[in-house]
Design an enzyme around this catalytic site. Structure first.
Site, PDB file in Angstrom:
ATOM      1  N   LYS A  79       0.861  -1.191   0.000  1.00 36.48           N
ATOM      2  CA  LYS A  79       0.000   0.000   0.000  1.00 36.48           C
ATOM      3  C   LYS A  79       0.896   1.239   0.000  1.00 36.48           C
ATOM      4  O   LYS A  79       1.910   1.265   0.723  1.00 36.48           O
ATOM      5  CB  LYS A  79      -0.882  -0.050   1.249  1.00 36.48           C
ATOM      6  CG  LYS A  79      -1.939   1.015   1.382  1.00 36.48           C
ATOM      7  CD  LYS A  79      -2.746   0.765   2.669  1.00 36.48           C
ATOM      8  CE  LYS A  79      -3.895   1.727   2.853  1.00 36.48           C
ATOM      9  NZ  LYS A  79      -4.674   1.430   4.082  1.00 36.48           N
ATOM     10  N   SER A 154      -9.500   1.269   3.268  1.00 35.99           N
ATOM     11  CA  SER A 154      -8.726   2.110   2.384  1.00 35.99           C
ATOM     12  C   SER A 154      -7.707   1.360   1.540  1.00 35.99           C
ATOM     13  O   SER A 154      -7.153   1.939   0.597  1.00 35.99           O
ATOM     14  CB  SER A 154      -7.967   3.165   3.210  1.00 35.99           C
ATOM     15  OG  SER A 154      -7.081   2.548   4.120  1.00 35.99           O
ATOM     16  N   SER A 178      -9.551  -1.185   7.304  1.00 34.34           N
ATOM     17  CA  SER A 178      -9.039  -0.905   5.958  1.00 34.34           C
ATOM     18  C   SER A 178      -8.303  -2.055   5.280  1.00 34.34           C
ATOM     19  O   SER A 178      -8.013  -1.959   4.079  1.00 34.34           O
ATOM     20  CB  SER A 178      -8.119   0.319   5.993  1.00 34.34           C
ATOM     21  OG  SER A 178      -8.873   1.491   6.115  1.00 34.34           O
TER      22      SER A 178
END
Lengths: 452, 52
Positions: A79, A154, A178
């Site tokens: 990420k 996310s 997330s």
């Protein structure tokens, strides 16, 4: 099945026997990214040259009998708020468009040392401050099962990458859900370990008391390997093979609040899989968390001011570089009073004790991961049983509790009827016992696979 | 909370952020709920994972 569909466990065996080379599999992943990333927008940065060079090095080491462990030569992604030395780390924000860390985040360094190949950095909701991965300076992530829908967030780019073969796993972060939310709505496994088990240094924070880092993967066994490596063991033993039918397992089903607001398809699929687990011999008993209705307000009074604290200087200097929704929530956090933050800290302790109590007499808690399926991009609200709910609140509703309390939690794909959107089944274990939770999750995964 | 909300909305408007008003109103409701929770008395600490 192509080599891009393999689990890390299977790929690793083939890399070790030199049936497949890391260079070949890395090239295949990069070709998949080149072909598919335009549709899903999963990656912000692709490290093609670096990945190929690292893969060649991994192959040389394998040929010389110097395999470092099960991740040796395995292509994965990160990420884009996890720092990599010399690589832009944007957090999907215009604010950090030119930020280049001087060192790897600790978890990235451990993965690198274990031989993992970094394909690139994945798209996310800006600064991890959202549940849909729509508010990104690089455009929204699209759900691989239906590109008109959100990939969740996310860590949406990470989940999209894992389920489309753009790498064999990805590392995400989880502050309110997330990792687990995008895993559930895209159809992969996502693990949030116990709070504090994996180091978050070198990772751009959202809310330091709630932040966790963890893997998104295709199987529980793969999540175990990644978790162990990030915890500091470069050569972990495989997760013991799950026993099916299972030994005497007991699950606690969280009912009041947690089962009260569910999209029909989620309730139906969860009910079917829970019935299958019961049929396989897993006992299910009802459990409750007395103050469940206070979860969202406690979360809000912790997360908002902590996030605003980190962002205050940037909000003052360049507010125009944030996406408007993220900027507004960060500004909101600047108005939370210290006394209310302190009250929320007390509330978090109450919830922690209540989840501990709910776990007494059972091996894990079980509940859906997300009460709804992936929503069309741009959706702000959804009506369930005649009542309108904000999508953001629904997405967080079943996951944020365990970021507050620190209990380990994992999302597994919950049945996969052809043509339908993915649903997640969430298991929650005891604090400090993430390994036990993964063993149990492997059994549940095996039961659901056997009976599917 | 009424005084807090009034001051916060005025401050947001002064800072050129009138769009925060509905968010601040929602926050006020959430804070009222937080303050009304029955656990606001002192609670003993829970066990640490190592104690389990």
């Amino acid at each position: 099945m192509t080599m891009l569909d393999l689990s890390i466990t299977d790929l690793s065996a083939r890399l070790a026997s030199r049936e497949i080379s890391s260079s070949d599999v890395t090239d295949a992943c990069l070709a998949r990214i080149a072909g598919d990333n335009g549709r899903f927008n999963a990656f912000i940065t692709v490290l093609a040259d670096q990945a190929r060079a690292d893969a060649r090095r991994a192959d040389v080491e394998t040929a010389a009998g110097r395999r470092r462990g099960p991740l040796h030569g395995v292509p994965i992604s990160l990420k884009d708020l996890i720092g990599l030395e010399g690589v832009p780390t944007t957090a999907a924000s215009g604010v950090l468009r030119h930020y280049v860390p001087a060192a790897d985040a600790t978890v990235a360094a451990r993965l690198r040392e274990a031989g993992a190949i970094f394909l690139g950095k994945c798209n996310l909701h800006e600064f991890a401050f959202g549940t849909t991965s729509e508010d990104s300076a690089f455009g929204p992530v699209r759900n691989p099962r239906d590109p008109t829908r959100s990939a969740g967030g996310s860590s949406g780019g990470s989940a999209a990458a894992v389920v489309t073969g753009m790498g064999f796993a990805s590392i995400g972060t989880d502050t309110g859900g997330s990792i687990r939310i995008p895993s559930a709505v895209c159809g992969c496994v996502g693990l949030k370990p116990t709070s504090g088990e994996l180091p978050c240094d070198g990772i751009i924070p959202l809310s330091p008391t709630l932040d966790h880092v963890g893997p998104l993967a295709r199987t529980v066994a793969d999540a175990w390997l990644l978790f162990q490596v990030m915890a500091g063991d470069p050569n972990p033993r495989p997760l013991p093979v799950a026993r099916v039918p299972p030994p005497s397992l007991r699950l606690g089903l969280l009912r009041p609040y947690f089962m009260d607001v569910l999209e029909d398809v989620v309730g139906d699929r969860f009910g079917i899989e829970l019935g299958r687990l019961a049929k396989a011999g897993i006992a299910v008993a009802d459990r409750a968390v007395r103050h469940a209705s206070d979860i969202a307000t406690i979360y809000l009074h912790l997360q908002l001011p902590e996030a605003s604290s980190y962002h205050a200087p940037m909000l003052e200097a360049r507010p125009d570089l944030y996406t408007p929704p993220v900027r507004q929530r960060l500004e909101l956090g600047r108005y939370v009073l210290a006394e209310d933050y302190a009250r929320a800290r007390v509330g978090a302790e109450v919830l922690r004790r209540e989840v501990d109590a709910a776990l007494e007499g059972v091996d894990a808690l079980v509940l859906p991961t997300v009460p709804i399926t992936a929503q069309p991009i741009g959706s702000a609200a959804l009506t369930i049983d005649g009542q309108a709910y904000p999508v953001r609140g629904l997405m967080l509703r079943l996951t944020q509790l365990f970021d507050i309390t620190g209990h380990p939690a994992i999302s597994l794909p919950c049945g996969r009827p052809a043509g339908s959107l993915p649903v997640g089944l969430q298991l929650v274990g005891r604090r400090g016992r993430t390994g036990d939770l993964l063993s149990l999750a492997a059994t549940v995964e095996a039961v659901m696979a056997q009976q599917a | 909370m009424e005084a807090w909300l009034r001051a916060a909305v005025e401050d947001a408007e002064r800072r050129g952020l009138p769009e925060l008003k509905p968010l601040l109103e929602g926050m006020a409701q959430s804070t009222i709920a937080l303050r009304a929770a029955d656990w606001n008395d002192t609670v003993p600490p829970s066990r640490e994972p190592d104690d389990e």
